[in-house]
Scaffold this active site. Structure first.
Site, PDB file in Angstrom:
ATOM      1  N   ASP A 105      47.528 -42.110 -60.772  1.00 10.05           N
ATOM      2  CA  ASP A 105      46.554 -42.220 -59.699  1.00 10.05           C
ATOM      3  C   ASP A 105      45.263 -42.856 -60.229  1.00 10.05           C
ATOM      4  O   ASP A 105      44.812 -42.519 -61.322  1.00 10.05           O
ATOM      5  CB  ASP A 105      46.271 -40.799 -59.186  1.00 10.05           C
ATOM      6  CG  ASP A 105      45.462 -40.767 -57.918  1.00 10.05           C
ATOM      7  OD1 ASP A 105      45.913 -41.370 -56.922  1.00 10.05           O
ATOM      8  OD2 ASP A 105      44.383 -40.144 -57.895  1.00 10.05           O
ATOM      9  N   GLU A 146      48.690 -47.001 -60.334  1.00  8.71           N
ATOM     10  CA  GLU A 146      48.013 -47.435 -59.109  1.00  8.71           C
ATOM     11  C   GLU A 146      46.764 -48.184 -59.571  1.00  8.71           C
ATOM     12  O   GLU A 146      45.766 -47.569 -59.948  1.00  8.71           O
ATOM     13  CB  GLU A 146      47.604 -46.223 -58.259  1.00  8.71           C
ATOM     14  CG  GLU A 146      46.888 -46.642 -56.986  1.00  8.71           C
ATOM     15  CD  GLU A 146      45.980 -45.582 -56.365  1.00  8.71           C
ATOM     16  OE1 GLU A 146      45.822 -45.598 -55.152  1.00  8.71           O
ATOM     17  OE2 GLU A 146      45.427 -44.751 -57.103  1.00  8.71           O
TER      18      GLU A 146
HETATM   19  C1  GLC Z   1      44.674 -42.435 -54.750  1.00  7.69           C
HETATM   20  C2  GLC Z   1      45.619 -41.714 -53.835  1.00  7.69           C
HETATM   21  C3  GLC Z   1      44.838 -41.214 -52.667  1.00  7.69           C
HETATM   22  C4  GLC Z   1      43.794 -40.241 -53.170  1.00  7.69           C
HETATM   23  C5  GLC Z   1      42.912 -40.909 -54.207  1.00  7.69           C
HETATM   24  C6  GLC Z   1      42.074 -39.915 -54.944  1.00  7.69           C
HETATM   25  O1  GLC Z   1      44.162 -43.580 -54.194  1.00  7.69           O
HETATM   26  O2  GLC Z   1      46.681 -42.542 -53.487  1.00  7.69           O
HETATM   27  O3  GLC Z   1      45.633 -40.625 -51.691  1.00  7.69           O
HETATM   28  O4  GLC Z   1      43.000 -39.779 -52.116  1.00  7.69           O
HETATM   29  O5  GLC Z   1      43.663 -41.575 -55.179  1.00  7.69           O
HETATM   30  O6  GLC Z   1      42.862 -39.159 -55.803  1.00  7.69           O
END
Ligand code: GLC
Length: 535
Positions: A207, A272
């Site tokens: 994340d 991500e």
């Molecule tokens: C990422 C996740 C999202 C979350 C954010 C903070 O972007 O996909 O859903 O709110 O991180 O952890």
């Protein structure tokens, strides 16, 4: 250990198709209205029937749920809402028995403010955990230390009245950012990763991979666009050049270190890497050295409009920058579902399926978001039904994420087979035709077509064949070959003609109006095709 690092990004995930499970909304086994781990285990058979290889499960750790689990208060446990560690072990065992791999969501950028580290950290400026987070004195006028903003609205700093210092949070105040310049934080996460590897996970979705390390001098970020009151948090966030809070060089060192940990277990690191400008050259740095992340999500395809030039720019630039190692998602729990993004209604659905014909055959790792395979559009919720803090905590109408997070309609019983209780968020106006049960027994349904598409991919895609574009930017048909397979998507009007390379081509799959002639293919609007070279 050094000798074990593989200097390339290959592994069992080459050729795989991923499936994102947003755990709250997938399947509820105990009737509390919230999806859970045993619910997932009960649906593994469905996923292997569908033909995916890899399942990514969003956070299920103990959490106050301020951001629905992305605020973790114990990195090595399971929230009772979702089950127990034994349920988790069972899920892994059962998945492996069915040849499915499971990756879990690691949330290293921030913890929950309820995490014992933060509780301790905020207890005193001298606390041993103070340095786990970013604490700073107010600026001279008592305001926050710098101009950084939260993704979710407002300043990225919250004042702790007691110690009269601010702490940093790039998301909610309940999600304080961890200090990745602190070796102890690095060690803690080594242990967390080992904990899950020893429970046999097949890897991690990381994340906010772009956010871990910050510039410790914490200078103001340069402003790119004038900010005004009517902007949504996303727009405000995008108005800054995130020179000092995101995408810092130190991130790569962390991922190289993790590579040492995961390689001996043959586990995947999928990041991500959410960079608003979607500059593929910046994203590619996370994978291109072959010793950091194995794959990085590339988000531009999830925002690109239905327009040939924008699509060409998106795909060509990305594949030039990272020809093998990107991950492509059709939708996600953070963004509108593809059919809605592409205009909604039957046309939006058709476009989403046609788009998948392109996306699923690119080099790299495609990932389906739960419900994509059913052609589900986003649900529009009433104001009082909204749950996402991005929506509920901002006065300005925002791009809250609830519309993509409503439960999966499994069948047309009450609760749509998702729950026998009251769902935590309305299921919305789904019909019988949207359900898995109906689509499984209906020839030509979206589900059956997605399944066929995945089967064709499995049977015909030669992973060693590089992508060769067979049309160029001046064409409304985006098409490429990989060995004896052609994928083509028509983003223009009716009547586009694609001339075929030499050979005897057969139409293996199509969406919309597609006619194969002697040496060419004619495409109607919103159409796509897979062609296979006859042997
Ligand atoms: C990422 C996740 C999202 C979350 C954010 C903070 O972007 O996909 O859903 O709110 O991180 O952890």
């Amino acid at each position: 250990m050094e000798g074990m690092i593989r200097k390339d990004n290959s592994g069992w995930w080459d050729g795989s198709v991923g499936y994102e499970i947003y755990v709250r909304s997938f399947a509820d086994s105990d009737g509390d209205g919230v999806g859970d781990l045993p619910g997932i285990t009960g649906k593994l058979e469905y996923l292997s029937w569908l033909g995916v290889d890899l399942v990514w499960i969003t956070p299920f750790y103990p959490s106050p749920m301020a951001d629905f689990g992305y605020d973790v208060s114990d990195y090595c446990g399971v929230d009772p809402l979702f089950g127990t560690l034994e349920d988790f072990d069972q899920l892994i065992t059962e998945a492996h028995r069915q040849d499915l791999r499971v990756i879990i969501d690691l949330v290293p950028n921030h913890s929950s403010s309820a995490h014992p580290w933060f509780q301790s950290s905020r207890s005193s400026v001298d606390d041993k955990y103070r340095g786990y987070y970013h604490w700073r004195d107010p600026s001279s006028d008592g305001k926050p230390p710098n101009n950084w903003v939260s993704h979710f609205g407002g300043s990225a700093w919250t004042l702790d009245e007691e110690s009269e210092q601010y702490y940093l949070h790039l998301f909610l105040p309940e999600q304080p950012d961890l200090n990745w310049n602190n070796p102890e934080v690095i060690n803690e996460f080594d242990e967390i990763i080992q904990f899950w590897l020893s429970r046999d996970v097949d890897g991690f979705r990381i994340d906010v991979a772009q956010g871990l390390v910050k510039n410790m001098l914490m200078p103001d970020n340069p402003i790119r666009f004038q900010i005004n009151e009517s902007m949504s948090p996303r727009q405000v966030f995008a108005s800054f050049d995130h020179r000092y809070d995101l995408d810092q060089a130190g991130n790569l060192e962390i991922f190289r270190r993790w590579r040492n940990l995961v390689d001996p277990h043959d586990a995947l690191l999928l990041g991500e890497v959410y960079l608003r400008d979607n500059d593929p050259n910046r994203v590619s740095r996370y994978v291109s050295s072959g010793d950091a992340l194995h794959r990085a999500f590339y988000f531009a395809p999830m925002h690109v409009p239905w327009d040939p030039q924008s699509m060409w720019d998106t795909f060509r630039d990305a594949l030039d920058a990272a020809p093998e190692d990107l991950s492509w998602a059709l939708s996600s729990h953070d963004d509108p579902r593809a059919p809605t993004r592409f205009g909604g209604g039957e046309e939006g659905k058709q476009r989403a399926l046609a788009y998948s014909v392109l996306l699923f055959f690119l080099p790299g790792l495609p990932v389906i978001f739960q419900g994509d395979e059913l052609g589900l559009p986003s649900i529009e919720l009433a104001l009082e039904e909204l749950a996402d803090p991005v929506a509920t905590r901002n006065a300005v109408e925002t791009d809250g994420r609830d519309g993509a997070r409503t439960p999966i309609p499994w069948n047309s019983s009450s609760g749509f087979g998702f729950t026998h209780g009251t769902p935590w968020i309305p299921i919305g106006n789904r019909s019988e035709k949207d359900t898995v049960e109906y689509q499984q027994k209906t020839h030509g349904s979206w589900l059956m077509r997605y399944r066929t598409l995945l089967q064709i991919r499995k049977d015909n895609l030669d992973l060693d064949s590089p992508l060769r574009w067979i049309t160029a930017r001046d064409s409304d048909v985006i098409s490429f070959s990989r060995g004896g397979l052609i994928s083509a998507l028509n983003v223009g009007g009716s009547g586009q003609i694609l001339s075929l390379p030499n050979g005897q081509w057969e139409l293996a799959f199509h969406v919309g109006e597609v006619a194969l002639n002697d040496r060419s293919v004619a495409f109607g609007e919103n159409s796509a095709a897979i062609l296979i070279l006859a042997s």
